[in-house]
Design an enzyme around this catalytic site. Structure first.
Site, short mmCIF file in Angstrom:
data_model
loop_
_atom_site.label_atom_id
_atom_site.label_comp_id
_atom_site.label_asym_id
_atom_site.label_seq_id
_atom_site.Cartn_x
_atom_site.Cartn_y
_atom_site.Cartn_z
N TYR A 145 0.85 -1.19 0.00
CA TYR A 145 0.00 0.00 0.00
C TYR A 145 0.89 1.24 0.00
CZ TYR A 145 -3.56 3.37 1.57
OH TYR A 145 -4.42 4.44 1.68
N ASP A 233 9.03 2.74 0.29
CA ASP A 233 7.95 3.35 1.05
C ASP A 233 8.13 2.94 2.51
OD1 ASP A 233 5.66 4.07 2.37
OD2 ASP A 233 4.31 3.53 0.73
N LYS A 261 3.46 8.47 9.28
CA LYS A 261 3.19 7.81 10.56
C LYS A 261 4.13 8.24 11.69
CE LYS A 261 0.22 4.44 8.53
NZ LYS A 261 0.30 3.73 7.27
C1 LIG Z 1 -0.20 4.27 5.90
C2 LIG Z 1 0.64 4.08 4.70
C3 LIG Z 1 0.63 5.00 3.64
C4 LIG Z 1 -0.34 6.16 3.59
O1 LIG Z 1 -0.16 7.06 4.62
P1 LIG Z 1 -1.38 8.04 5.02
O2 LIG Z 1 -0.78 8.95 6.02
O3 LIG Z 1 -2.47 7.15 5.55
O4 LIG Z 1 -1.81 8.74 3.79
C5 LIG Z 1 1.53 4.83 2.61
N1 LIG Z 1 2.39 3.80 2.61
C6 LIG Z 1 2.42 2.88 3.59
C7 LIG Z 1 3.43 1.79 3.55
C8 LIG Z 1 1.53 2.98 4.66
O5 LIG Z 1 1.53 2.04 5.62
#
Ligand SMILES: *Cc1c(COP(=O)(O)O)cnc(C)c1O
Length: 422
Positions: A145, A233, A261
């Site tokens: 994601y 990411d 995060k």
């Molecule tokens: C949570 C998450 C996102 C998106 O972050 P948001 O602050 O919810 O937009 C992108 N990449 C990874 C790996 C994530 O866990």
């Protein structure tokens, strides 16, 4: 308090004015059934709902609250910052300090740009990779994601998987036409049309799926062979796996990072970064436009800097010790109850699948996650005052203020619940 609403009454009201009653889909309990608890307050490892029930929390805002809720230093830093103005539209000292601290920690990262969410970070990082390489095609892995921007939503893991959706309405075919989806843990065929390969260095949105030995190193090589940008990411792994995130943990350096995060200390923050050479493509230095009214927000940087200051070597030792204790305990009690379980763990990142063999990719993760057992586990734990994420594709998040004793209580509760999964 004069009027104490129940969770049920609030959920009914919420559903009148917000789709599913929530502002982010997984919170709706749709994949586990039932009524979400509405949080009234939180402190340390605990949250209290509006009915006064207390839960030991393993959701932790899906990662940001790595130091527990209402961490006193973060609360102080944010309060002081708020008294000095909440946004200026001009640069500040703390943005510089925060960028310096992040670049000090992450091996190879020389510059960054702050944004307001992980979604924005990943979306902007892809634009940067395309702008820098002059190429269009993005490779991503099924079940990874990268936020909800159109061209990264293809096969996007938890948020989508939890809803039982294979794709996403409203994303035109054209938006994903330049996105190629490959199976996690396999090295995709790359060529000189590829701008970037985006990867979660530890996949944490399809349950926890660790990279197989050598995967990230081989991916680095494959990108180098065709001049593609390797994009880590690290929105979940960043500043959680280690001081320098997955880059330090695995000893593999990408070209571009995204974060979110943990770096916001619970406030809305994201960032993307790279070498000076690549970041020179970002406006105002280069032609890749990206901006934000609230980017580098004074409250968010106050919280983020305070969080990073507290995340020292000792904090990572604590986090890993707690996660290991929980992983071992959960494995043991389900095995004793004759329930198939795997509890994958990388550092303090922890997931759970009720199956015999640890999934290596999204197809296997879906088979393991969709067998209905997580829902029973979730509700059994919630009844015992332990809050897990309301979906089988999420992590179990420990914080530095979860104690050995609380972990043991969690394991004891799981032992009570385990027979019902047989
Ligand atoms: C949570 C998450 C996102 C998106 O972050 P948001 O602050 O919810 O937009 C992108 N990449 C990874 C790996 C994530 O866990």
């Amino acid at each position: 308090m004069t009027d104490t609403p129940t969770n049920e009454a609030l959920f009914t009201r919420a559903k009148q004015v917000m789709p599913g009653g929530v502002n982010s889909p997984v919170r709706s309990f749709r994949s586990v059934g039932g009524t979400p608890y509405f949080v009234d307050t939180a402190e340390g490892p605990w949250v209290w709902d509006v009915e006064g029930r207390r839960y030991l929390d393993y959701v932790m805002s899906y990662g940001p609250c790595i130091l527990g809720h209402a961490n006193p230093s973060i609360v102080d830093a944010v309060s002081v910052a708020a008294g000095r103005g909440t946004s200026y539209g001009a640069p500040t000292v703390r943005e510089v300090e925060m960028a310096e601290e992040m670049c000090r920690r992450v091996p190879g990262m020389e510059m960054l740009r702050m944004v307001s969410s992980g979604t924005e970070a990943a979306m902007s990082a892809v634009r940067l990779a395309r702008g820098f390489t002059g190429r269009d095609t993005i490779v991503k892995f099924a079940g990874n994601y990268h936020g909800h921007s159109d061209n990264l939503l293809a096969a996007g893991g938890s948020g989508i998987a939890n809803q039982g959706l294979s794709g996403c309405d409203g994303v035109p075919d054209g938006a994903v036409a330049d996105t190629v989806v490959a199976p996690y843990n396999e090295i995709p065929e790359l060529d000189e049309t590829i701008a970037a390969v985006a990867v979660e260095p530890v996949a944490a949105n399809m349950g926890l799926v660790p990279p197989r030995e050598g995967f990230l190193r081989e991916l680095r090589q494959a990108c180098d062979d065709v001049g593609a940008v390797l994009l880590f990411d690290e929105v979940i792994t960043g500043f959680r796996l280690a001081r320098g995130g997955a880059t330090e943990w695995f000893g593999v350096q990408p070209d571009v990072w995204c974060f979110g995060k943990v770096i916001g200390g619970g406030l809305p923050v994201g960032a993307y970064g790279s070498s000076r050479e690549i970041m020179a493509s970002v406006a105002p230095l280069g032609g890749v436009y990206q901006g934000g009214t609230l980017s580098g927000n004074p409250l968010a940087t106050a919280a983020g800097l305070s969080a990073l200051e507290q995340l020292d070597a000792a904090a990572y030792v604590t986090l890993e010790r707690l996660a290991t204790r929980l992983a071992d305990g959960l494995s043991r009690v389900f095995a004793e109850a004759g329930v198939p379980v795997v509890v994958p763990r990388v550092g303090s990142l922890l997931g759970i699948f009720f199956t015999d063999v640890a999934p290596m990719n999204f197809d296997q993760a879906q088979v393991a996650a969709d067998n209905g057992l997580y829902r029973i586990f979730f509700h059994g734990m919630l009844e015992r005052g332990i809050a897990l994420a309301p979906g089988p594709y999420e992590m179990i998040f420990v914080s530095t203020v979860h104690t050995d004793e609380l972990i043991d209580q969690t394991i004891a509760a799981a032992a009570e619940v385990a027979p019902s999964l047989r």
